[in-house]
Each structure stands twice: as C-alpha cells, then as structure tokens.
Design a protein around this motif. Structure first.
Motif, PDB file in Angstrom:
ATOM      1  N   PHE A 267       1.384   9.251  -5.911  1.00 24.02           N
ATOM      2  CA  PHE A 267       1.112  10.621  -5.157  1.00 24.02           C
ATOM      3  C   PHE A 267       1.596  11.746  -5.936  1.00 24.02           C
ATOM      4  O   PHE A 267       1.177  12.886  -6.084  1.00 24.02           O
ATOM      5  N   PRO A 268       3.083  11.594  -6.623  1.00 23.40           N
ATOM      6  CA  PRO A 268       3.443  12.725  -7.507  1.00 23.40           C
ATOM      7  C   PRO A 268       2.656  13.104  -8.583  1.00 23.40           C
ATOM      8  O   PRO A 268       2.396  14.280  -8.772  1.00 23.40           O
ATOM      9  N   GLY A 269       2.091  12.148  -9.214  1.00 18.61           N
ATOM     10  CA  GLY A 269       1.163  12.384 -10.224  1.00 18.61           C
ATOM     11  C   GLY A 269       0.027  13.356 -10.042  1.00 18.61           C
ATOM     12  O   GLY A 269      -0.396  13.980 -10.471  1.00 18.61           O
ATOM     13  N   PHE A 270      -0.634  12.720  -8.798  1.00 18.41           N
ATOM     14  CA  PHE A 270      -1.767  13.676  -8.113  1.00 18.41           C
ATOM     15  C   PHE A 270      -1.594  14.790  -7.773  1.00 18.41           C
ATOM     16  O   PHE A 270      -2.289  15.760  -8.036  1.00 18.41           O
ATOM     17  N   VAL A 271      -0.210  15.090  -7.197  1.00 17.56           N
ATOM     18  CA  VAL A 271       0.107  16.219  -6.767  1.00 17.56           C
ATOM     19  C   VAL A 271       0.167  17.384  -7.814  1.00 17.56           C
ATOM     20  O   VAL A 271      -0.158  18.478  -8.048  1.00 17.56           O
TER      21      VAL A 271
ATOM     22  N   VAL B  31       0.845  -1.191   0.112  1.00 20.33           N
ATOM     23  CA  VAL B  31      -0.110  -0.006  -0.002  1.00 20.33           C
ATOM     24  C   VAL B  31       0.805   1.286  -0.105  1.00 20.33           C
ATOM     25  O   VAL B  31       0.742   2.271  -0.720  1.00 20.33           O
ATOM     26  N   VAL B  32       1.988   1.173   0.742  1.00 18.40           N
ATOM     27  CA  VAL B  32       2.686   2.505   0.868  1.00 18.40           C
ATOM     28  C   VAL B  32       3.445   2.378  -0.321  1.00 18.40           C
ATOM     29  O   VAL B  32       3.640   3.814  -0.886  1.00 18.40           O
ATOM     30  N   ALA B  33       3.845   1.679  -1.012  1.00 15.33           N
ATOM     31  CA  ALA B  33       4.766   1.838  -2.249  1.00 15.33           C
ATOM     32  C   ALA B  33       3.570   2.238  -3.482  1.00 15.33           C
ATOM     33  O   ALA B  33       4.065   3.052  -4.148  1.00 15.33           O
TER      34      ALA B  33
END
Length: 130
Positions: free
Chosen positions: A30-34, A22-24
């Motif tokens: 995350f970067p794409g969503f940001v 889950v963390v990976a």
C-alpha cells in the motif's frame, strides 16, 4: 523487496491464516502504491529533465530487467536439468509465461498478470491436487 513481501505474507499467514496473509501483503504494498499514485509523477516530471537523473534511471531499469532475466534462466535451468516435481514445473511455466508477457509489453497490465499468475497457480494446484 521480494524477501520482505514473502516474509510479511508468511508471517500474516502464520498469525491469522489466509486473511492475515492478504492483509499483510496489502499493507506491505500500500505505501508504495500511494507514493506512485500521488507525489511520484510530480517529482518524476521535475527530475526527468536532469542530466544526472536520466542515466541513473536507465541504469536502474536495465538492472531490473537483467535481474528478472537471470531469475528466469535459473528457475528454468533448475526445472529442466533436475528431477523436478510437477509443482516446480507448473511454477516455472507460469513464471516463464508471466515474465515473457511483461517483457514483451503485452496489452495486459503488469498489475493483472501478477495476481493472475497467482490465481492460475492456485487453480492448477487444486485441479492437480498437489
């Protein structure tokens, strides 16, 4: 992006189990969503007026839709024309329903359909003990 995400999730799982997976997976997305939530709308507004960018974006969108359609066709064909296991049949059914829901522009957001398909898969595997 598919193999990168799968590899990151797999390595996270092998390293630290379900939590590591889950963390990976979150870390890879995350970067794409940001980017999408912060600076991308501004750049998109500026570039959408360009006579060079618009054809490229239309070509990119059609390429993605074609890729999804080909994957859908290949998975469905593989399940129909070979002696497939119940797991493969369930996977193909969930994939087909998800793809149609996304392509037909249902009221359900994509970010709900994809995790929902994963949860449905886990529930069916547990119920069928496969």
């Amino acid at each position: 992006p598919g193999p990168v995400v799968i590899t990151a999730s797999f390595i996270g799982f092998k390293t630290a189990g379900l939590l590591g997976s889950v963390v990976a997976t979150v870390a890879i997305f995350f970067p794409g969503f940001v980017n999408i939530l912060t600076w991308f709308p501004y750049v998109e507004t500026k570039l959408s007026k360009s006579k060079y960018v618009r054809p490229f974006v239309l070509w990119t969108i059609s390429s993605v839709v074609a890729s999804i359609s080909i994957a859908l066709f290949n998975i469905t064909q593989a399940v129909i024309f070979k002696n497939s296991s119940i797991t493969e049949q369930i996977t193909a059914a969930i994939f087909t329903l998800s793809a149609f829901a996304i392509i037909r522009k249902t009221k359900i957001p994509v970010w709900v359909i994809i995790p929902g398909a994963g949860v449905l898969s886990l529930v069916l595997r547990k119920l069928l003990s496969i």
